[in-house]
Design a protein around this motif. Structure first.
Motif, PDB file in Angstrom:
ATOM      1  N   GLY A   1       0.824  -1.218   0.000  1.00  0.00           N
ATOM      2  CA  GLY A   1       0.000   0.000   0.000  1.00  0.00           C
ATOM      3  C   GLY A   1       0.853   1.262   0.000  1.00  0.00           C
ATOM      4  O   GLY A   1       0.316   2.370   0.032  1.00  0.00           O
ATOM      5  N   GLY A   2       2.167   1.094   0.008  1.00  0.00           N
ATOM      6  CA  GLY A   2       3.064   2.247  -0.070  1.00  0.00           C
ATOM      7  C   GLY A   2       3.355   2.913   1.262  1.00  0.00           C
ATOM      8  O   GLY A   2       3.978   3.974   1.306  1.00  0.00           O
ATOM      9  N   ALA A   3       2.930   2.282   2.372  1.00  0.00           N
ATOM     10  CA  ALA A   3       3.080   2.945   3.679  1.00  0.00           C
ATOM     11  C   ALA A   3       4.265   2.411   4.479  1.00  0.00           C
ATOM     12  O   ALA A   3       4.352   2.613   5.684  1.00  0.00           O
ATOM     13  CB  ALA A   3       1.787   2.775   4.480  1.00  0.00           C
ATOM     14  N   LEU A   4       5.217   1.753   3.790  1.00  0.00           N
ATOM     15  CA  LEU A   4       6.278   1.038   4.501  1.00  0.00           C
ATOM     16  C   LEU A   4       7.085   1.888   5.467  1.00  0.00           C
ATOM     17  O   LEU A   4       7.413   1.441   6.569  1.00  0.00           O
ATOM     18  CB  LEU A   4       7.200   0.329   3.507  1.00  0.00           C
ATOM     19  N   LEU A   5       7.407   3.101   5.093  1.00  0.00           N
ATOM     20  CA  LEU A   5       8.261   3.922   5.954  1.00  0.00           C
ATOM     21  C   LEU A   5       7.573   4.219   7.291  1.00  0.00           C
ATOM     22  O   LEU A   5       8.129   3.964   8.368  1.00  0.00           O
ATOM     23  CB  LEU A   5       8.636   5.232   5.251  1.00  0.00           C
ATOM     24  N   ARG A   6       6.352   4.738   7.215  1.00  0.00           N
ATOM     25  CA  ARG A   6       5.651   5.069   8.471  1.00  0.00           C
ATOM     26  C   ARG A   6       5.336   3.793   9.261  1.00  0.00           C
ATOM     27  O   ARG A   6       5.369   3.787  10.491  1.00  0.00           O
ATOM     28  CB  ARG A   6       4.382   5.874   8.170  1.00  0.00           C
ATOM     29  N   GLU A   7       5.029   2.716   8.525  1.00  0.00           N
ATOM     30  CA  GLU A   7       4.756   1.448   9.214  1.00  0.00           C
ATOM     31  C   GLU A   7       5.992   0.977   9.980  1.00  0.00           C
ATOM     32  O   GLU A   7       5.885   0.469  11.096  1.00  0.00           O
ATOM     33  CB  GLU A   7       4.327   0.376   8.200  1.00  0.00           C
ATOM     34  N   LYS A   8       7.169   1.162   9.376  1.00  0.00           N
ATOM     35  CA  LYS A   8       8.378   0.686  10.061  1.00  0.00           C
ATOM     36  C   LYS A   8       8.733   1.581  11.243  1.00  0.00           C
ATOM     37  O   LYS A   8       9.188   1.104  12.285  1.00  0.00           O
ATOM     38  CB  LYS A   8       9.556   0.574   9.090  1.00  0.00           C
ATOM     39  N   VAL A   9       8.502   2.871  11.106  1.00  0.00           N
ATOM     40  CA  VAL A   9       8.771   3.781  12.232  1.00  0.00           C
ATOM     41  C   VAL A   9       7.874   3.415  13.411  1.00  0.00           C
ATOM     42  O   VAL A   9       8.333   3.293  14.560  1.00  0.00           O
ATOM     43  CB  VAL A   9       8.546   5.257  11.813  1.00  0.00           C
ATOM     44  N   VAL A  10       6.600   3.205  13.121  1.00  0.00           N
ATOM     45  CA  VAL A  10       5.652   2.852  14.193  1.00  0.00           C
ATOM     46  C   VAL A  10       6.023   1.487  14.791  1.00  0.00           C
ATOM     47  O   VAL A  10       6.037   1.313  16.013  1.00  0.00           O
ATOM     48  CB  VAL A  10       4.198   2.889  13.662  1.00  0.00           C
ATOM     49  N   ALA A  11       6.379   0.524  13.933  1.00  0.00           N
ATOM     50  CA  ALA A  11       6.780  -0.809  14.436  1.00  0.00           C
ATOM     51  C   ALA A  11       7.995  -0.696  15.355  1.00  0.00           C
ATOM     52  O   ALA A  11       8.102  -1.412  16.355  1.00  0.00           O
ATOM     53  CB  ALA A  11       7.085  -1.739  13.270  1.00  0.00           C
TER      54      ALA A  11
END
Ligand code: 5RP
Length: 230
Positions: free
Chosen positions: A101-111
């Motif tokens: 979905g293109g949200a990898l950067l924010r997803e990884k920061v939150v993870a």
């Protein structure tokens, strides 16, 4: 005869039941997490559950706001108790490819600031080897696109610039582009590949999520929900 269930709905709803009162929850992105948002909103309304959600994309921000889920930003939150997110592939060690979905950067920061991360998927996302059913998304600074393309080819991949539905180049929430990288044999050594990609100037983040998930919630078409813990 048993009715066919939507595996995404089965997993998404079940994961929302892991959320505890008074906690901060990372809200992932995608069509499986959508069901988690719906069920979470329901629990807030029915049970008076008190939570604050940290969205991993503009899309999730908009959906959660519409559903009335209270939200917080990373400026207001130091740690997240539980994040619930989807995945494009997950292997037996809970290593993942994300970023469809293109949200990898924010997803990884939150993870990275989550005490626990639960991944919601259907059985089709569970793989033996990463990269066999899905291309690896790599978020790049537009200026460096050609440089990064050459570098990922050296690493054995065939990069494809992601396009949006309207025919324009796809842009992430952070204004970057995505190279979807096909590895013809799959990804033999995800840890080594992550290090190699991180070392390429112009790469913002790769969709390899390694050592970040502890729980995998798998919904099945027969309505069963399997919860695997690491
Ligand atoms: C977005 C993601 C999603 O979590 C992933 O693509 C899974 O999406 P879906 O639940 O719609 O299959 O990584 O960047």
């Amino acid at each position: 005869m048993s009715q066919a269930h939507n595996p995404k709905q089965v997993a998404g709803y079940a994961a929302a039941d892991l959320i505890q009162d008074g906690t901060t929850v990372g809200l992932g992105t995608g069509s499986t997490v959508w069901f988690t948002l719906v069920r979470l909103a329901d629990r807030i309304a029915q049970e008076g559950l008190r939570v604050r959600g940290v969205p991993t994309s503009e899309d999730t921000h908009a959906k959660a706001t519409k559903l009335g889920i209270p939200l917080a930003t990373l400026d207001e939150v130091e740690a997240i108790d539980l994040t619930i997110d989807g995945a494009d592939e997950i292997d037996g060690e809970f290593r993942m490819i994300k970023g469809g979905g293109g949200a990898l950067l924010r997803e990884k920061v939150v993870a990275s600031i989550s005490r626990r991360e639960a991944i919601v998927v259907g059985p089709d996302k569970v793989v033996e080897r990463l990269g066999t059913t899905f291309k690896l998304p790599v978020e790049v600074v537009p200026f460096a696109r050609a440089v990064v393309s050459r570098a990922v080819k050296e690493l054995g991949a065939e990069p494809l610039l992601r396009m949006a539905a309207d025919g324009a180049v796809f842009r992430t929430d952070n204004g970057n582009e995505i190279l979807d990288c096909h590895f013809p044999e799959g990804i033999a050594d995800p840890e080594a590949l992550e290090l190699a990609l991180d070392a390429v100037p112009g790469v913002v983040e790769s969709g390899l999520f390694l050592g970040l998930a502890q729980v995998c919630v798998i919904g099945h078409p027969d309505g069963r929900c399997e919860v695997r813990e690491k």
